[in-house]
Scaffold this active site. Structure first.
Site, PDB file in Angstrom:
ATOM      1  CD  GLU A 145      37.859 -12.945 -52.865  1.00  0.00           C
ATOM      2  OE1 GLU A 145      38.257 -13.650 -51.976  1.00  0.00           O
ATOM      3  OE2 GLU A 145      38.431 -13.444 -54.140  1.00  0.00           O
TER       4      GLU A 145
ATOM      5  CG  HIS B  50      19.490 -33.529 -37.280  1.00  0.00           C
ATOM      6  ND1 HIS B  50      18.406 -33.895 -36.557  1.00  0.00           N
ATOM      7  CD2 HIS B  50      19.179 -33.932 -38.570  1.00  0.00           C
ATOM      8  CE1 HIS B  50      17.772 -34.771 -37.468  1.00  0.00           C
ATOM      9  NE2 HIS B  50      18.203 -34.750 -38.561  1.00  0.00           N
TER      10      HIS B  50
ATOM     11  CE  LYS C 265      45.794 -12.248 -52.603  1.00  0.00           C
ATOM     12  NZ  LYS C 265      46.007 -12.581 -54.006  1.00  0.00           N
TER      13      LYS C 265
HETATM   14  O1  PA5 Z   1      39.448 -14.524 -56.597  1.00  0.00           O
HETATM   15  C1  PA5 Z   1      40.287 -13.977 -56.362  1.00  0.00           C
HETATM   16  O2  PA5 Z   1      40.788 -13.460 -57.165  1.00  0.00           O
HETATM   17  C2  PA5 Z   1      41.087 -14.457 -55.242  1.00  0.00           C
HETATM   18  O3  PA5 Z   1      40.457 -15.254 -54.415  1.00  0.00           O
HETATM   19  C3  PA5 Z   1      42.270 -15.059 -55.809  1.00  0.00           C
HETATM   20  O4  PA5 Z   1      41.864 -16.055 -56.459  1.00  0.00           O
HETATM   21  C4  PA5 Z   1      43.447 -15.605 -54.526  1.00  0.00           C
HETATM   22  O5  PA5 Z   1      43.468 -14.381 -53.471  1.00  0.00           O
HETATM   23  C5  PA5 Z   1      44.642 -16.223 -54.929  1.00  0.00           C
HETATM   24  O6  PA5 Z   1      45.136 -15.400 -55.829  1.00  0.00           O
HETATM   25  P1  PA5 Z   1      46.318 -15.936 -56.809  1.00  0.00           P
HETATM   26  O7  PA5 Z   1      45.448 -16.557 -57.680  1.00  0.00           O
HETATM   27  O8  PA5 Z   1      46.765 -14.625 -57.652  1.00  0.00           O
HETATM   28  O9  PA5 Z   1      47.239 -16.355 -56.030  1.00  0.00           O
END
Ligand code: PA5
Length: 447
Positions: free
Chosen positions: A276, A305, A416
């Site tokens: 990410e 394995h 989202k």
């Molecule tokens: O790293 C990030 O920003 C995302 O993975 C968020 O943690 C994830 O989308 C969840 O978002 P939120 O904490 O706003 O619910």
């Protein structure tokens, strides 16, 4: 913590690049950019380790009170709001190491089969929930919360006693929680989800589980100090440098290989950080680059394995990052002599485990597949704090080297938005049309 890099130094991709001779001008520039926070306004996670002992003690006391009062503790969250806690919980409790002080669950999916089978079997009178969401608007987490609120309402149980909310001050969820008398913890605005585990996001659940959060923070602090060093003993920089050199040399995948059941979920934690943060369409100048290095999860020895054949004899497009723990909590001598495998007699299980780890490293090295190891002494809170901060710092340095913004996630946000559009949220009418036509035009071939 140590890095074992001899295989890297012998690798043809890295030859002529003695790691000691790392470019100190570049290193200083990257360190300055990060620690002076020039590089991004989302570097608040660096300050999380400066939390005072007093604040930590307050969280510890809160955790102890919750633990005393309830039998079950359920975290509701997803992505960065769940993965850190899930990884830590697994390292200390899902393994055989520590007796669980309070039965803990981390729910980071909304598959109704999974979620409902857990929720419906819990005695909710004896259960406390921690709703964790930085934005306060993530559909998955709010859907889970809605199910839980309804359960409490139907059973006429006061929700404020059973729900803790961790979110950003001032958002709608924060206000809702305050209005309903729930205990609320704040997530600083300049700390992104995947870098938030050392904030209230992780500290509150860890305190409730009864872990030593001071040691966790102190461990992280050691790596923060190490990450300011302007030489090759800066471990997270060295790691990022190796990974970046690999990426530039065509190693588009990074296989993360903990040799530890207890650390198996660090794969998921690291995969999110790496994917990410670094998978980006644009660089900082706005040029389209479609960059990234694909993280792959591997558990040693199990996946020797299943995946190792590909890694040894398959394409030379991968870099391998082992994670090894020096001291295990338990060991056992094999002293039942199986007549046809005498060499297995009288050795410890850890000897076999270590032999397999070394054999796998060698199998990759002889085929000129670049690999190195992160080695930690043992699995305790201090080492866990070190490991978490080291992985975060490595990601941050890698983002600097790639010249991308490691702290946004437009690709995730897009999905989202489409989800909300398909549910008819206001202001997303165009996206709703797009998703409806996408679904209408699907073609199925069946049998
Ligand atoms: O790293 C990030 O920003 C995302 O993975 C968020 O943690 C994830 O989308 C969840 O978002 P939120 O904490 O706003 O619910």
């Amino acid at each position: 913590m140590e890095l074992e890099v001899s295989s890297i130094e012998k690798n043809s991709l890295f030859k002529n690049k003695k790691l000691e001779k790392i470019n100190k001008i570049q290193l200083k520039k990257h360190v300055d950019n990060i620690f002076s926070k020039k590089s991004s306004d989302m570097l608040g996670w660096l300050d999380l380790v400066d939390i005072s002992d007093k604040e930590l003690e307050e969280i510890e006391c809160f955790g102890a009170r919750v633990r005393k009062r309830f039998k079950n503790f359920v975290v509701l969250g997803i992505g960065g709001s769940a993965l850190g806690v899930k990884t830590i919980k697994h390292a200390f409790f899902d393994s055989i190491h520590k007796k669980e002080n309070i039965k803990t669950y981390v729910c980071d999916n909304i598959d109704s089969d999974g979620f409902l089978s857990l929720i419906t079997k819990l005695d909710i009178k004896k259960t406390v929930f921690n709703v964790i969401t930085k934005s306060g608007s993530t559909s998955e987490t709010l859907a889970q919360m809605s199910i839980v609120l309804k359960l409490f309402k139907d059973k006429k149980i006061k929700i404020s006693d059973h729900i803790i909310v961790t979110t950003t001050k001032g958002n709608e969820l924060y206000n809702f929680a305050v209005e309903n008398g729930m205990k609320v913890f704040d997530i600083p605005k300049d700390v992104g989800g995947r870098f938030s585990v050392l904030s209230s996001v992780g500290l509150v659940p860890c305190a409730i589980m009864g872990l030593d959060i001071k040691a966790l923070i102190y461990g992280a602090k050691e790596i923060k100090e190490n990450a300011k060093k302007i030489d090759y003993t800066n471990l997270s920089y060295l790691s990022a440098y190796i990974n970046f050199t690999g990426l530039v040399g065509g190693l588009t995948s990074l296989v993360f290989m903990p040799y530890s059941d207890r650390l198996s979920l660090t794969c998921d934690y690291f995969a999110q950080l790496w994917a990410e943060s670094l998978g980006k369409r644009y660089d900082k100048k706005g040029e389209e680059i479609y960059a990234g290095q694909t993280p792959i999860k591997f558990l040693g020895v199990t996946d020797q394995h299943s995946q190792l054949q590909l890694y040894t004899e398959g394409p030379k497009d991968k870099l391998f990052m082992f994670l090894k723990v020096k001291e295990n909590n338990f060991d056992i001598k094999l002293d039942y002599e199986i007549p046809f495998v005498k060499k297995l007699n009288n050795i410890n299980l850890s000897k076999l485990f270590d032999s397999e780890y070394n054999a796998t490293r060698l199998s990759l090295s002889v085929l000129n597949k670049p690999n190195y190891s992160i080695v930690i002494d043992r699995i305790d809170e201090r080492n866990m704090g070190m490991l978490i901060f080291y992985l975060q710092m490595t990601t941050a340095f890698m983002g600097e080297m790639m010249n991308i913004n490691a702290y946004d996630q437009n690709g995730v946000e897009q999905s989202k938005i489409y989800t909300k559009a398909s549910l008819g949220f206001d202001g997303l009418e165009k996206q709703k049309e797009l998703i409806e036509s996408f679904i209408k035009n699907q073609k199925f071939i069946g049998c």
